[in-house]
Design a protein around this motif. Structure first.
Motif, PDB file in Angstrom:
ATOM      1  N   TYR A  13     -14.652  15.891  42.638  1.00  0.00           N
ATOM      2  CA  TYR A  13     -15.887  16.931  42.131  1.00  0.00           C
ATOM      3  C   TYR A  13     -17.005  16.481  43.179  1.00  0.00           C
ATOM      4  O   TYR A  13     -17.740  15.427  42.988  1.00  0.00           O
ATOM      5  CB  TYR A  13     -16.174  16.529  40.791  1.00  0.00           C
ATOM      6  N   GLY A  14     -17.162  17.584  44.242  1.00  0.00           N
ATOM      7  CA  GLY A  14     -18.269  17.436  45.029  1.00  0.00           C
ATOM      8  C   GLY A  14     -17.994  16.284  45.934  1.00  0.00           C
ATOM      9  O   GLY A  14     -16.859  16.265  46.625  1.00  0.00           O
ATOM     10  N   CYS A  15     -18.709  15.295  45.832  1.00  0.00           N
ATOM     11  CA  CYS A  15     -18.688  13.950  46.697  1.00  0.00           C
ATOM     12  C   CYS A  15     -17.930  12.829  45.826  1.00  0.00           C
ATOM     13  O   CYS A  15     -17.921  11.765  46.454  1.00  0.00           O
ATOM     14  CB  CYS A  15     -20.004  13.321  47.545  1.00  0.00           C
ATOM     15  N   ASN A  16     -17.757  13.086  44.710  1.00  0.00           N
ATOM     16  CA  ASN A  16     -17.454  12.036  43.906  1.00  0.00           C
ATOM     17  C   ASN A  16     -15.881  12.054  43.543  1.00  0.00           C
ATOM     18  O   ASN A  16     -15.164  13.137  43.133  1.00  0.00           O
ATOM     19  CB  ASN A  16     -18.054  12.292  42.324  1.00  0.00           C
ATOM     20  N   VAL A  17     -15.067  10.965  44.072  1.00  0.00           N
ATOM     21  CA  VAL A  17     -13.730  10.778  43.755  1.00  0.00           C
ATOM     22  C   VAL A  17     -13.561  10.199  42.320  1.00  0.00           C
ATOM     23  O   VAL A  17     -13.744   8.920  42.091  1.00  0.00           O
ATOM     24  CB  VAL A  17     -13.040   9.835  45.081  1.00  0.00           C
ATOM     25  N   ILE A  18     -13.056  11.092  41.418  1.00  0.00           N
ATOM     26  CA  ILE A  18     -12.830  10.811  40.085  1.00  0.00           C
ATOM     27  C   ILE A  18     -11.535   9.799  39.815  1.00  0.00           C
ATOM     28  O   ILE A  18     -11.404   8.845  39.172  1.00  0.00           O
ATOM     29  CB  ILE A  18     -12.856  11.952  39.133  1.00  0.00           C
ATOM     30  N   VAL A  19     -10.504  10.489  40.548  1.00  0.00           N
ATOM     31  CA  VAL A  19      -9.161   9.740  40.773  1.00  0.00           C
ATOM     32  C   VAL A  19      -8.543   9.818  41.973  1.00  0.00           C
ATOM     33  O   VAL A  19      -8.755  10.798  42.536  1.00  0.00           O
ATOM     34  CB  VAL A  19      -8.301  10.181  39.790  1.00  0.00           C
ATOM     35  N   GLN A 208      -9.812   4.359  40.871  1.00  0.00           N
ATOM     36  CA  GLN A 208      -8.474   3.619  41.594  1.00  0.00           C
ATOM     37  C   GLN A 208      -7.769   3.005  40.889  1.00  0.00           C
ATOM     38  O   GLN A 208      -8.260   2.290  39.950  1.00  0.00           O
ATOM     39  CB  GLN A 208      -9.028   2.760  42.830  1.00  0.00           C
ATOM     40  N   GLN A 209      -6.437   2.806  40.985  1.00  0.00           N
ATOM     41  CA  GLN A 209      -5.458   2.003  40.266  1.00  0.00           C
ATOM     42  C   GLN A 209      -5.667   0.426  40.890  1.00  0.00           C
ATOM     43  O   GLN A 209      -5.428   0.157  41.889  1.00  0.00           O
ATOM     44  CB  GLN A 209      -4.120   2.475  40.370  1.00  0.00           C
ATOM     45  N   VAL A 210      -6.163  -0.356  40.043  1.00  0.00           N
ATOM     46  CA  VAL A 210      -6.368  -1.734  40.264  1.00  0.00           C
ATOM     47  C   VAL A 210      -5.344  -2.837  39.970  1.00  0.00           C
ATOM     48  O   VAL A 210      -5.354  -4.008  40.124  1.00  0.00           O
ATOM     49  CB  VAL A 210      -7.814  -2.319  39.956  1.00  0.00           C
ATOM     50  N   LEU A 211      -4.708  -2.225  38.890  1.00  0.00           N
ATOM     51  CA  LEU A 211      -3.484  -3.107  38.228  1.00  0.00           C
ATOM     52  C   LEU A 211      -2.545  -2.186  37.647  1.00  0.00           C
ATOM     53  O   LEU A 211      -2.868  -1.209  36.788  1.00  0.00           O
ATOM     54  CB  LEU A 211      -4.147  -4.169  37.315  1.00  0.00           C
ATOM     55  N   TYR A 212      -1.273  -2.377  37.639  1.00  0.00           N
ATOM     56  CA  TYR A 212      -0.035  -1.693  37.096  1.00  0.00           C
ATOM     57  C   TYR A 212       1.312  -2.352  37.290  1.00  0.00           C
ATOM     58  O   TYR A 212       1.493  -3.118  38.088  1.00  0.00           O
ATOM     59  CB  TYR A 212      -0.302  -0.346  38.273  1.00  0.00           C
TER      60      TYR A 212
END
Length: 298
Positions: A13-19, A208-212
């Motif tokens: 959204y705009g400059c924001n990376v949400i996922v 960001q996915q930091v653990l999976y």
């Protein structure tokens, strides 16, 4: 075949990376915890899974296919923003919502009463929704999510507004659903609430996915990062650790990924602290997250 898969989904959204480029999968009969702090991107991820919003890149598959009307009927979705018809009777509201998923109204009424009995609300079936307490309303919302016997249930913040007794009731109900080979995705920032239930974990931070992966594998992988110490004296400040909690002769220490247990022990011995127990402990999910966040400077 996986019940749900995401392949590199992103939302900006705009400059924001949400996922940011998120990939995950869930098999039948498993519970996944989608966890992380507020604002991590959990709700946006669920909305993309449900096709409420479209990913800017990547794709979502439900039962091996992109979302369609048939797939919708195999999913139960409880959004974070709750919404029941406040002037309608509980039983009528449940039957109506079930009919939207293709259930016969007579069958839906029987099923609704069975589930209301299970959550201790059958005596309130003829009450209007507006007469319920917040916690009771939460339980009715959960019933509306599972009434049509979906294969996959996606539940955003399932424990909000519930007292400890009802939290346990909801946990027991979810575990029962898993035993029936159903799949669940639980999104929450309260990591401890789902730790005992989940087979798999996807931890997000700032989109960001930091653990999976498998929960037991993850906890074993990070086992050397958590220490428990019983001591006498004044606990000293420690360098190069992510977190320390020390009170009443007991300390809980989370390492930062570069410091070893031996490094901490040397610091404690040099401080003159009297040590009665020094043990590498099994970390909680919260411990693991703190360790990862500290290491990534987030």
């Amino acid at each position: 075949m996986y019940v749900v898969e995401t392949h590199g989904i992103s939302k900006i959204y705009g400059c924001n990376v949400i996922v940011d480029n998120l990939s995950l999968s869930l098999e039948q009969g498993q519970i996944m915890g989608l966890i992380g702090p507020n604002g991590a991107g959990k709700t946006t991820t669920l909305r993309m899974m449900m096709d409420i919003i479209k990913p800017d890149s990547g794709k979502v598959l439900i039962l091996g296919e992109q979302m369609n009307a048939d797939a919708q009927n195999h999913i139960g979705y409880l959004p974070e923003e709750r919404g029941l018809y406040r002037k309608q009777k509980i039983i009528d509201s449940l039957v109506y919502l079930a009919s939207l998923k293709g259930m016969n109204p007579v069958v839906a009424r029987t099923r609704a009463m069975e589930l209301l009995e299970k959550v201790g609300l059958s005596a309130h079936a003829e009450k209007k929704v507006e007469q319920l307490s917040h916690g009771m309303g939460q339980l009715v919302q959960l019933v509306s999510t599972i009434i049509h016997d979906p294969v996959l249930m996606i539940i955003d913040e399932p424990f909000n507004g519930l007292d400890p007794v009802n939290v346990q009731l909801v946990k027991d109900l979810m575990l029962e659903l898993r035993s029936q080979n159903k799949s669940l995705i639980l999104s929450t920032h309260r990591m401890n609430e789902v730790e005992e239930m989940c087979d798999r974990i996807c931890m997000l931070n700032k989109g960001q996915q930091v653990l999976y992966g498998n929960l037991l594998d993850i906890k074993n992988r990070y086992r050397s990062n958590t220490l428990e110490v019983d001591y006498e004296g004044e606990f000293p400040p420690l360098s190069n650790v992510s977190d320390t909690k020390a009170a009443n002769g007991k300390a809980h220490i989370i390492l930062n990924g570069s410091t070893t247990a031996q490094d901490v022990l040397v610091q404690l011995v040099k401080s003159g602290l009297v040590i009665h127990r020094f043990e590498i402990a099994t970390p909680t999910l919260n411990d693991i997250f703190i360790s990862i966040a500290g290491k990534k400077n987030v």
